[in-house]
Design an enzyme around this catalytic site. Structure first.
Site, PDB file in Angstrom:
ATOM      1  N   SER A 195       0.840  -1.196   0.000  1.00  0.00           N
ATOM      2  CA  SER A 195       0.000   0.000   0.000  1.00  0.00           C
ATOM      3  C   SER A 195       0.876   1.248   0.000  1.00  0.00           C
ATOM      4  O   SER A 195       2.106   1.166   0.096  1.00  0.00           O
ATOM      5  CB  SER A 195      -0.918   0.013   1.237  1.00  0.00           C
ATOM      6  OG  SER A 195      -0.134   0.070   2.433  1.00  0.00           O
ATOM      7  N   SER A 209      12.377   9.686   7.218  1.00  0.00           N
ATOM      8  CA  SER A 209      11.340  10.696   7.421  1.00  0.00           C
ATOM      9  C   SER A 209      12.040  12.012   7.732  1.00  0.00           C
ATOM     10  O   SER A 209      13.211  12.017   8.153  1.00  0.00           O
ATOM     11  CB  SER A 209      10.434  10.304   8.594  1.00  0.00           C
ATOM     12  OG  SER A 209       9.571  11.365   8.947  1.00  0.00           O
ATOM     13  N   TYR A 235       8.742   7.053  17.046  1.00  0.00           N
ATOM     14  CA  TYR A 235       8.920   7.098  15.595  1.00  0.00           C
ATOM     15  C   TYR A 235      10.159   7.907  15.249  1.00  0.00           C
ATOM     16  O   TYR A 235      10.999   7.467  14.456  1.00  0.00           O
ATOM     17  CB  TYR A 235       7.673   7.711  14.956  1.00  0.00           C
ATOM     18  CG  TYR A 235       7.723   7.839  13.454  1.00  0.00           C
ATOM     19  CD1 TYR A 235       7.679   6.711  12.638  1.00  0.00           C
ATOM     20  CD2 TYR A 235       7.792   9.091  12.845  1.00  0.00           C
ATOM     21  CE1 TYR A 235       7.704   6.830  11.259  1.00  0.00           C
ATOM     22  CE2 TYR A 235       7.822   9.215  11.469  1.00  0.00           C
ATOM     23  CZ  TYR A 235       7.777   8.087  10.674  1.00  0.00           C
ATOM     24  OH  TYR A 235       7.807   8.207   9.305  1.00  0.00           O
ATOM     25  N   LYS A 260      13.696   6.496  13.443  1.00  0.00           N
ATOM     26  CA  LYS A 260      14.141   7.056  12.166  1.00  0.00           C
ATOM     27  C   LYS A 260      15.508   7.730  12.298  1.00  0.00           C
ATOM     28  O   LYS A 260      16.344   7.643  11.387  1.00  0.00           O
ATOM     29  CB  LYS A 260      13.107   8.043  11.625  1.00  0.00           C
ATOM     30  CG  LYS A 260      11.780   7.388  11.238  1.00  0.00           C
ATOM     31  CD  LYS A 260      11.943   6.390  10.103  1.00  0.00           C
ATOM     32  CE  LYS A 260      10.598   5.880   9.597  1.00  0.00           C
ATOM     33  NZ  LYS A 260      10.732   4.931   8.459  1.00  0.00           N
ATOM     34  N   THR A 289      -0.941   9.153   2.526  1.00  0.00           N
ATOM     35  CA  THR A 289      -1.004   7.704   2.719  1.00  0.00           C
ATOM     36  C   THR A 289      -1.768   7.420   4.012  1.00  0.00           C
ATOM     37  O   THR A 289      -2.225   8.337   4.687  1.00  0.00           O
ATOM     38  CB  THR A 289       0.409   7.089   2.820  1.00  0.00           C
ATOM     39  OG1 THR A 289       1.010   7.507   4.063  1.00  0.00           O
ATOM     40  CG2 THR A 289       1.280   7.526   1.652  1.00  0.00           C
TER      41      THR A 289
END
Length: 269
Positions: A16, A141, A154, A158, A189
């Site tokens: 996806s 990111s 997160y 990253k 997304t």
């Protein structure tokens, strides 16, 4: 003929979002593709959308299963005999304050976003070294360059990717192995919808910023362009990209800017 044309490319997180769109666009460039994610049925759907089953292989993959990475690399190599580019795209995000977040949420973020990517890339590395060519593409990111609440785990996972792959690039430049770090800002997304909350359950809703972000087709095109240019790092998004440069030269200013932009939103959530 451009750099990626006709290459054999392995894409993780291909079921996806960014991974799916990369598959669609790279297929049009004559690439042989290996598509990986946990959901095999969704991968089959992406392959059907590409409409070229002879040049697209499906390889289910769970990045948390570190013990299977060497076997998965062997399987991936068996499809077309070689791999030119590994796109480490799979990952998960987070939306929860540090004080509220279960430790196991942090463990999962590190296992998937960092250690799973490292394990797969390390298993892939000997093939690239033996071939005297290879390209690791890592979807990090902007949060890998600066922090933003409420994404502590997160951001941490990253940031770690940059440290590891900067060194990999240094150690294996002599082997003609390249590394490109892709740093998206807001992209349209389901990353926010699937983001982990304080107890590890998905947020289940989109963020306004992602809904107003780059269309995924536009982002994928920019990403492929960065790969073709073999950039060390590429920052892609809207005004949020400026955060990279503000952090570099005026870190206290960025600190205040992020708090101002996010605090009211968090209070309302």
């Amino acid at each position: 003929m451009k750099y990626v044309d006709g290459k054999t490319i392995w894409i993780t997180g291909a079921s996806s979002g960014i991974g799916r769109e990369l598959a669609l666009q790279l297929n049009k460039k004559g690439c042989k593709l290996i598509l990986s994610a946990r959901n095999e049925k969704a991968l089959q759907k992406v392959r059907n959308e590409c409409g070229s089953t002879n040049t697209i292989a499906i390889l289910p993959l769970d990045l948390e299963d570190f013990g299977s990475t060497q076997q998965k690399v062997s399987e991936a190599l068996s499809f077309f005999g070689t791999i030119d580019i590994l796109i480490n795209n799979a990952g998960i995000s987070q939306r929860s304050l540090i004080i509220d977040t279960d430790f196991e949420v942090y463990r999962k973020l590190v296992d998937v976003n960092y250690l799973g990517t490292v394990a797969l890339s390390k298993a892939m590395l000997p093939h690239f070294v033996a071939s005297k060519k290879g390209h690791f593409v890592v979807v990090s990111s902007l949060m890998g360059k600066f922090g933003a609440l409420p994404r502590s785990g997160y951001c941490g996972s990253k940031h770690a990717l940059h440290g590891f792959f900067d060194v990999l690039r240094m150690e294996h430049e002599k082997d003609n192995v390249s590394v490109t770090m892709i740093c998206p800002g807001f992209v349209q997304t389901d990353i926010a919808k699937n983001a982990l909350t304080k107890d590890g359950t998905p947020q289940g809703t989109d963020d306004v910023e992602n809904n107003n972000g780059l269309p995924v087709a536009v982002f994928a095109k920019k990403m492929i362009n960065a790969i073709e240019k073999q950039k060390f790092e590429a920052y892609m998004g809207g005004k949020e990209v400026m955060g990279v440069y503000v952090k570099r030269f005026f870190p206290k200013l960025l600190h205040r800017m992020v708090i101002k932009s996010q605090t009211d939103k968090i209070k309302r959530s």
